[in-house]
Design a protein around this motif. Structure first.
Motif, PDB file in Angstrom:
ATOM      1  N   VAL A   1      41.327 -17.844  77.335  1.00 52.50           N
ATOM      2  CA  VAL A   1      42.764 -17.414  77.608  1.00 52.50           C
ATOM      3  C   VAL A   1      42.707 -17.564  79.182  1.00 52.50           C
ATOM      4  CG1 VAL A   1      43.652 -15.216  78.216  1.00 52.50           C
ATOM      5  CG2 VAL A   1      42.834 -15.475  76.155  1.00 52.50           C
ATOM      6  N   GLN A   2      41.798 -17.725  80.071  1.00 52.89           N
ATOM      7  CA  GLN A   2      41.898 -17.889  81.260  1.00 52.89           C
ATOM      8  C   GLN A   2      42.481 -19.523  81.670  1.00 52.89           C
ATOM      9  OE1 GLN A   2      41.817 -15.041  82.993  1.00 52.89           O
ATOM     10  NE2 GLN A   2      40.896 -16.270  84.615  1.00 52.89           N
TER      11      GLN A   2
ATOM     12  N   ARG B   1      46.383 -19.132  80.751  1.00 49.15           N
ATOM     13  CA  ARG B   1      47.071 -17.763  81.354  1.00 49.15           C
ATOM     14  C   ARG B   1      47.903 -17.982  82.480  1.00 49.15           C
ATOM     15  NH1 ARG B   1      43.390 -13.342  81.899  1.00 49.15           N
ATOM     16  NH2 ARG B   1      44.609 -12.094  80.283  1.00 49.15           N
ATOM     17  N   ASP B   2      47.572 -19.261  83.326  1.00 51.64           N
ATOM     18  CA  ASP B   2      48.180 -19.300  84.510  1.00 51.64           C
ATOM     19  C   ASP B   2      49.311 -20.607  84.272  1.00 51.64           C
ATOM     20  OD1 ASP B   2      46.331 -21.307  84.200  1.00 51.64           O
ATOM     21  OD2 ASP B   2      46.258 -21.673  86.402  1.00 51.64           O
TER      22      ASP B   2
ATOM     23  N   THR C   1      50.483 -19.515  70.114  1.00 55.50           N
ATOM     24  CA  THR C   1      50.652 -19.390  71.438  1.00 55.50           C
ATOM     25  C   THR C   1      51.956 -19.310  71.386  1.00 55.50           C
ATOM     26  OG1 THR C   1      50.597 -21.945  72.015  1.00 55.50           O
ATOM     27  CG2 THR C   1      48.658 -20.784  72.485  1.00 55.50           C
TER      28      THR C   1
END
Length: 99
Positions: free
Chosen positions: A27-28, A31-32, A54
């Protein structure tokens, strides 16, 4: 909203197997990414088939994420002992998630 659905095939997952072991790291990585709204990871433990879904704000942000998504997908599949079966893209007709 748009969605990318990736299908994977691996070995069966034992009932006691932890499906969330690498979830935060994955996820990290996304996420951005601009336009990213969320992710679901679906697993059929008995067959070893898995799907990741997603969600993206629009088609443009989904398409702009393709290169990064492919890298993450390949790294994750390799680490998990899976092979990538398919990657499909859809416009979301509607969604509903109970709070």
């Amino acid at each position: 909203m748009f969605a990318r659905l990736s299908t994977y095939q691996g070995s069966p997952v034992p009932a006691e197997g932890d499906l969330t072991a690498n979830s935060e790291a994955i996820v990290q990585q996304v996420r951005d990414v601009p336009g990213f709204l969320g992710v679901y990871y679906l697993v059929d433990r008995a067959s070893g088939q898995a799907k990741s879904l997603t969600l993206w704000e629009d088609e443009g942000t989904m398409r702009a994420s393709e290169e990064r998504a492919a890298r993450i997908r390949e790294e994750t599949a390799q680490r998990e002992g899976q092979r990538i079966v398919s990657v499909e893209r859809f416009e979301v007709g509607f969604s509903h998630l109970e709070p």
